[in-house]
Design an enzyme around this catalytic site. Structure first.
Site, PDB file in Angstrom:
ATOM      1  N   HIS A 188      49.056  33.801  42.243  1.00  0.00           N
ATOM      2  CA  HIS A 188      49.631  35.130  42.075  1.00  0.00           C
ATOM      3  C   HIS A 188      49.209  35.682  40.721  1.00  0.00           C
ATOM      4  O   HIS A 188      49.153  34.947  39.747  1.00  0.00           O
ATOM      5  CB  HIS A 188      51.163  35.054  42.149  1.00  0.00           C
ATOM      6  N   ASP A 239      53.532  34.975  51.020  1.00  0.00           N
ATOM      7  CA  ASP A 239      52.781  34.989  52.274  1.00  0.00           C
ATOM      8  C   ASP A 239      52.678  33.607  52.909  1.00  0.00           C
ATOM      9  O   ASP A 239      52.474  33.493  54.114  1.00  0.00           O
ATOM     10  CB  ASP A 239      51.363  35.545  52.041  1.00  0.00           C
ATOM     11  N   HIS A 277      45.746  40.991  48.925  1.00  0.00           N
ATOM     12  CA  HIS A 277      47.093  41.583  48.760  1.00  0.00           C
ATOM     13  C   HIS A 277      47.879  41.221  50.019  1.00  0.00           C
ATOM     14  O   HIS A 277      48.126  40.044  50.267  1.00  0.00           O
ATOM     15  CB  HIS A 277      46.899  43.089  48.533  1.00  0.00           C
TER      16      HIS A 277
HETATM   17  N1  COA Z   1      42.993  28.957  45.759  1.00  0.00           N
HETATM   18  C1  COA Z   1      42.194  28.260  44.935  1.00  0.00           C
HETATM   19  N2  COA Z   1      42.104  28.515  43.610  1.00  0.00           N
HETATM   20  C2  COA Z   1      42.855  29.526  43.141  1.00  0.00           C
HETATM   21  C3  COA Z   1      43.711  30.288  43.946  1.00  0.00           C
HETATM   22  C4  COA Z   1      43.756  29.974  45.301  1.00  0.00           C
HETATM   23  N3  COA Z   1      44.529  30.678  46.128  1.00  0.00           N
HETATM   24  N4  COA Z   1      44.329  31.217  43.205  1.00  0.00           N
HETATM   25  C5  COA Z   1      43.880  31.055  41.963  1.00  0.00           C
HETATM   26  N5  COA Z   1      42.983  30.028  41.922  1.00  0.00           N
HETATM   27  C6  COA Z   1      42.273  29.553  40.762  1.00  0.00           C
HETATM   28  C7  COA Z   1      41.034  30.425  40.546  1.00  0.00           C
HETATM   29  O1  COA Z   1      39.918  29.910  41.241  1.00  0.00           O
HETATM   30  C8  COA Z   1      40.880  30.354  39.052  1.00  0.00           C
HETATM   31  O2  COA Z   1      40.288  29.128  38.726  1.00  0.00           O
HETATM   32  P1  COA Z   1      39.151  29.050  37.579  1.00  0.00           P
HETATM   33  O3  COA Z   1      39.868  29.476  36.329  1.00  0.00           O
HETATM   34  O4  COA Z   1      38.741  27.625  37.636  1.00  0.00           O
HETATM   35  O5  COA Z   1      38.100  30.020  38.006  1.00  0.00           O
HETATM   36  C9  COA Z   1      42.310  30.320  38.538  1.00  0.00           C
HETATM   37  O6  COA Z   1      43.071  29.778  39.606  1.00  0.00           O
HETATM   38  C10 COA Z   1      42.849  31.694  38.169  1.00  0.00           C
HETATM   39  O7  COA Z   1      42.781  32.528  39.328  1.00  0.00           O
HETATM   40  P2  COA Z   1      42.408  34.063  39.352  1.00  0.00           P
HETATM   41  O8  COA Z   1      41.684  34.366  40.639  1.00  0.00           O
HETATM   42  O9  COA Z   1      41.754  34.449  38.072  1.00  0.00           O
HETATM   43  O10 COA Z   1      43.812  34.718  39.394  1.00  0.00           O
HETATM   44  P3  COA Z   1      44.081  36.233  39.714  1.00  0.00           P
HETATM   45  O11 COA Z   1      45.287  36.602  38.985  1.00  0.00           O
HETATM   46  O12 COA Z   1      42.898  37.093  39.509  1.00  0.00           O
HETATM   47  O13 COA Z   1      44.294  36.198  41.279  1.00  0.00           O
HETATM   48  C11 COA Z   1      45.212  36.155  43.392  1.00  0.00           C
HETATM   49  C12 COA Z   1      45.491  36.195  41.894  1.00  0.00           C
HETATM   50  C13 COA Z   1      46.505  36.345  44.152  1.00  0.00           C
HETATM   51  C14 COA Z   1      44.238  37.289  43.780  1.00  0.00           C
HETATM   52  C15 COA Z   1      44.568  34.793  43.729  1.00  0.00           C
HETATM   53  O14 COA Z   1      45.457  33.759  43.375  1.00  0.00           O
HETATM   54  C16 COA Z   1      44.181  34.686  45.186  1.00  0.00           C
HETATM   55  O15 COA Z   1      43.100  35.143  45.578  1.00  0.00           O
HETATM   56  N6  COA Z   1      45.044  34.066  46.027  1.00  0.00           N
HETATM   57  C17 COA Z   1      44.775  33.964  47.441  1.00  0.00           C
HETATM   58  C18 COA Z   1      45.135  35.265  48.141  1.00  0.00           C
HETATM   59  C19 COA Z   1      46.619  35.477  48.245  1.00  0.00           C
HETATM   60  O16 COA Z   1      47.353  34.590  48.646  1.00  0.00           O
HETATM   61  N7  COA Z   1      47.048  36.711  47.956  1.00  0.00           N
HETATM   62  C20 COA Z   1      48.448  37.105  48.058  1.00  0.00           C
HETATM   63  C21 COA Z   1      48.990  37.455  46.729  1.00  0.00           C
HETATM   64  S1  COA Z   1      50.720  37.772  46.796  1.00  0.00           S
END
Ligand code: COA
Length: 378
Positions: free
Chosen positions: A261, A315, A222
């Protein structure tokens, strides 16, 4: 028959109504009270946006000046808060110290349990006025320096720089910070906001709701991501390494902080405005360090989008922008709080205006009902 499908992470669940902000991923837009966040960020100061978030309308001139006067009258921490802060563990994360200090504000306020609309509004302004000083004082104390008291002569963002560094930087740098304040202010039912609403829904108090929200925001999935972004940029260290670093990270299936996101799937609506402000600030600074981080950011962004089609979130530009402003990396998430306090408290007010205790169900996967075997027969 009851719907028994589990919505893991509450993904896709609409939990309540809100009139505060609307995220429209399909048209890549975010509005606060109907206004596009990009327009608010570039055309209004954060103070106007704070007023809008709480009151539903942009302020007229006289409304803004009395609102600002009210915020200024709440500036200043008690000697007790500062004394407690001086005893904080210098190695604690600033989100932990901020959480503790905000909780302390709750116990020193004799009106904590007044959750009338006027009582909530008073406390929201109090938190909005005092949290910047907590963040700034903590930054100085952990660096062995005395806190700098707020001044009523400066607007909100300028005052924050003054309390951190004893000076106010160039207007483009303050503007970049002020834009980030507006962009971070509110974002519907994200984890920390939902936490604040959940706590408020039990008819607990607003300080408890905000304290819990700070705990939620701390997590790297987050708010903590802006810090992780800067650690990543430092690890990459040079634009020459950036593309290869990203390709290697993707090949080893690393989560790249500052990308992706839950709601936006084709780009975060706040990113172009923040990136533009970051770019302008880099140009005004003109230092080799600023140019280096700009180039690294640009190459990482380009490579991630080309390779995976995953876009940066707010971010990603905010992390390096804060770093170049002179803030220490662990302060980035507390700075997010300086802004998001507006959104959280607006949600607490909205929740309490039409409260229903938040209490979802769970799908039990443990042992079936069974008999207790007495200790001597186990
Ligand atoms: N880096 C690499 N791969 C990513 C990614 C990232 N930052 N964000 C998403 N993906 C990939 C996942 O590995 C997944 O791939 P797969 O289907 O091959 O397993 C796919 O994209 C879907 O991602 P998922 O994690 O299911 O999306 P989510 O909605 O659960 O997660 C976040 C959203 C924000 C938690 C996730 O994108 C993340 O962890 N980002 C990094 C942290 C971040 O910047 N947070 C700030 C949010 S405002």
């Amino acid at each position: 028959m009851a719907d028994t499908e589990v919505k893991y992470g509450l993904a896709g669940v609409i939990a309540d109504d809100t009139s505060i902000s609307k995220v429209m991923p399909e048209i890549n837009s975010l509005t606060y009270r109907g206004y596009k966040v990009q327009d608010l960020a570039t055309q209004c100061r954060f103070e106007e946006v704070a007023y809008l978030i709480w009151n539903g309308e942009l302020p007229k001139k006289d409304e803004l000046s009395s609102f600002n006067a009210r915020e200024k009258s709440e500036r200043g921490l008690s000697a007790d808060v500062l004394a407690v802060m001086k005893r904080f563990n210098k190695n604690a994360h600033p989100m932990d110290t901020l959480r503790t200090a905000v909780s302390f504000l709750g116990q020193e306020d004799n009106t904590t349990d007044d959750s009338s609309p006027a009582g909530l509004y008073d406390k929201a302004i109090r938190l909005y006025a005092k949290i910047p000083e907590i963040v700034a004082a903590d930054f100085r104390l952990r660096n062995g320096k005395d806190p700098i008291a707020p001044t009523k002569d400066l607007p909100f963002s300028e005052n924050f720089f003054h309390m951190c560094f004893g000076e106010v930087p160039k207007p483009e740098i303050v503007k970049c910070f002020d834009i980030s304040m507006t962009l971070y202010a509110e974002h519907s039912f994200n984890a920390s906001t939902f936490t604040s609403r959940t706590i408020a829904s039990s008819l607990s108090d607003i300080y408890s709701a905000v304290t819990g929200a700070i705990g939620s925001l701390k997590g790297p999935l987050h708010g903590g991501a802006n810090e992780a972004v800067m650690h990543m940029l430092k690890e990459v260290s040079s634009p020459d390494n950036a593309r290869e670093w990203m390709l290697d990270a993707l090949a080893t299936k690393k989560k790249i902080m500052g990308f992706g996101h839950r709601v936006y799937r084709s780009g975060d609506s706040r990113v172009p405005t923040m990136t533009e402000a970051y770019k302008k600030m880099v140009e005004v600074m003109g230092t080799e360090e600023a140019k280096k981080y700009w180039e690294i950011s640009r190459i990482l962004d380009e490579t991630m989008v080309a390779e995976k089609g995953i876009y940066p979130n707010l971010d990603f530009p905010a992390g390096p922008a804060y770093y170049l402003m002179g803030f220490e990396i662990p302060m980035f998430t507390p700075i997010f709080v300086v802004s998001r306090i507006t959104g959280w408290t607006a949600h607490v007010m909205e929740q309490l205006a039409n409260n229903k205790l938040i209490r979802p169900l769970s799908n039990y996967t443990g042992k079936p009902q069974r008999e207790v075997v007495p200790l001597d027969r186990r």
